[in-house]
Design an enzyme around this catalytic site. Sequence first.
Site, PDB file in Angstrom:
ATOM      1  N   ASP A 189       0.844  -1.190   0.000  1.00  0.00           N
ATOM      2  CA  ASP A 189       0.000   0.000   0.000  1.00  0.00           C
ATOM      3  C   ASP A 189       0.880   1.240   0.000  1.00  0.00           C
ATOM      4  O   ASP A 189       1.538   1.551   0.994  1.00  0.00           O
ATOM      5  CB  ASP A 189      -0.892  -0.015   1.251  1.00  0.00           C
ATOM      6  N   HIS A 191      -0.208   4.246  -0.165  1.00  0.00           N
ATOM      7  CA  HIS A 191      -0.913   5.230   0.668  1.00  0.00           C
ATOM      8  C   HIS A 191      -1.014   6.596   0.009  1.00  0.00           C
ATOM      9  O   HIS A 191      -0.948   7.640   0.673  1.00  0.00           O
ATOM     10  CB  HIS A 191      -0.232   5.340   2.036  1.00  0.00           C
ATOM     11  N   GLU A 216      -1.354  -0.972  -4.157  1.00  0.00           N
ATOM     12  CA  GLU A 216      -2.535  -0.213  -3.725  1.00  0.00           C
ATOM     13  C   GLU A 216      -2.309   1.287  -3.710  1.00  0.00           C
ATOM     14  O   GLU A 216      -1.323   1.783  -3.177  1.00  0.00           O
ATOM     15  CB  GLU A 216      -2.958  -0.663  -2.320  1.00  0.00           C
ATOM     16  N   GLU A 242     -10.327   3.327  -1.924  1.00  0.00           N
ATOM     17  CA  GLU A 242     -10.702   3.627  -0.547  1.00  0.00           C
ATOM     18  C   GLU A 242     -11.068   5.093  -0.360  1.00  0.00           C
ATOM     19  O   GLU A 242     -11.811   5.434   0.560  1.00  0.00           O
ATOM     20  CB  GLU A 242      -9.575   3.262   0.417  1.00  0.00           C
ATOM     21  N   ASP A 265     -14.973   1.379   0.767  1.00  0.00           N
ATOM     22  CA  ASP A 265     -15.060   1.196   2.221  1.00  0.00           C
ATOM     23  C   ASP A 265     -16.521   1.277   2.637  1.00  0.00           C
ATOM     24  O   ASP A 265     -17.199   2.264   2.370  1.00  0.00           O
ATOM     25  CB  ASP A 265     -14.234   2.267   2.942  1.00  0.00           C
ATOM     26  N   HIS A 292     -11.862  -2.070   1.536  1.00  0.00           N
ATOM     27  CA  HIS A 292     -10.989  -1.361   2.468  1.00  0.00           C
ATOM     28  C   HIS A 292     -11.600  -1.484   3.861  1.00  0.00           C
ATOM     29  O   HIS A 292     -12.755  -1.154   4.070  1.00  0.00           O
ATOM     30  CB  HIS A 292     -10.913   0.111   2.046  1.00  0.00           C
TER      31      HIS A 292
END
Length: 395
Positions: A189, A191, A216, A242, A265, A292
């Site tokens: 991830d 981020h 991700e 997400e 999510d 997520h």
Amino acid sequence: MKIDRMRVFMTRDKDRPRVIVALDTDDGLTGWGECYNHGPDLALPPLLDYLYGFIAGQDPTRVEYLYNLMIQQCRFPPGALGLAAISGLDHCLWDLAAKAAGVPVYKMLGGAVRDRVKVYAGVYTAPDVPAARDELDRLNEQWGFRAFKLSPWRLEPNSHRWGEVVRSSAEYFRQLRETVDNSYEIAFDAHAKIFEPAAARQLGNALAPYDPLFFEEPLRPENIEMYGDLKQGLNCTLATGESLYHRNEFLRLLQVRGADIIQPDICVVGGISEMRRIATLAEAHFVSVAPHNPMGPLATAVNVHFSAAQQNFKILEYRLPVGQGYVYGGTEVDQREMEARYVVDPYLPKDGYLELRPDRPGWGVEMDEKAMLEDGYVHWQRKVPKRPDGSYAFA
């Protein structure tokens, strides 16, 4: 049966705040929901109070009717906080409808299409390879996990030459592959820390030879078309979503072929009601859903029911309710022992899967109101890094 009361609990999950919602009916049932914590969590109770005015006195089994009322009363599309509040209330409605019928929520969604729900363990840091091996083996031995998500950042990406950041990440994954059990699936991830699509593609392709489960959210979400650009020439599986909200944003992502896996999510997009719409759009585009779910054990319970009933579900993000706190990035394994207490009987992995609970109505969990009051609210805010020149980077 009518909704006659709402209660909002400001509590905590380990070291993060959580906003938990309860809707009570006049015949004694209670439905439970969890809101996403985007950051300004104290803004959620007033929003919930406002939305409650639309559903008070209504029949909670009319889930679609009430969900559409909450969405359509917004003159402008609700954003992060509005949809987080709607998500929590939507969870409550599904829980109540299923409890009124005496069945698990997944039965209300057409029944289970799978017998159990595969999960991956969120590690979220990039520990030294020996420490990473020990942590992955521990999670495998104790809970049966065979899939994990780590950070790719062995070097702080804003403070080092980009080519060296990419090299260190690729070398890290190569050493991991040579050290850990070969059957382990490992996702990374990023981020949303990368600004340029070309740089994100460079990092993804450096990881690709070592077979990541997925790469991700390397980019920010605002310019969805850039995910379509990123996918061109990317040699590994791309996952994102997400930070997106309703079905129209996901439709754009799918139309530009910007993801192999989407990650909505269930505490962000508007609850199960919206999540199902998004998943159907993805299925029509031959795209899988990996929700997520860095949230607490109630959110996990909600996700179990969605995942059990959704054909194009792939794998669910999972955090143990007891153990490490919330740490993203860095190169250490968090050693703190912390606990989320507001669910008495959380879904716990067995052989890397969450088992369904066909004999328990609603979400299939019991809430601990006393623990929510005792633990109380804890303040949290996102830490924003700075670049060497003093400007702010992406968190």
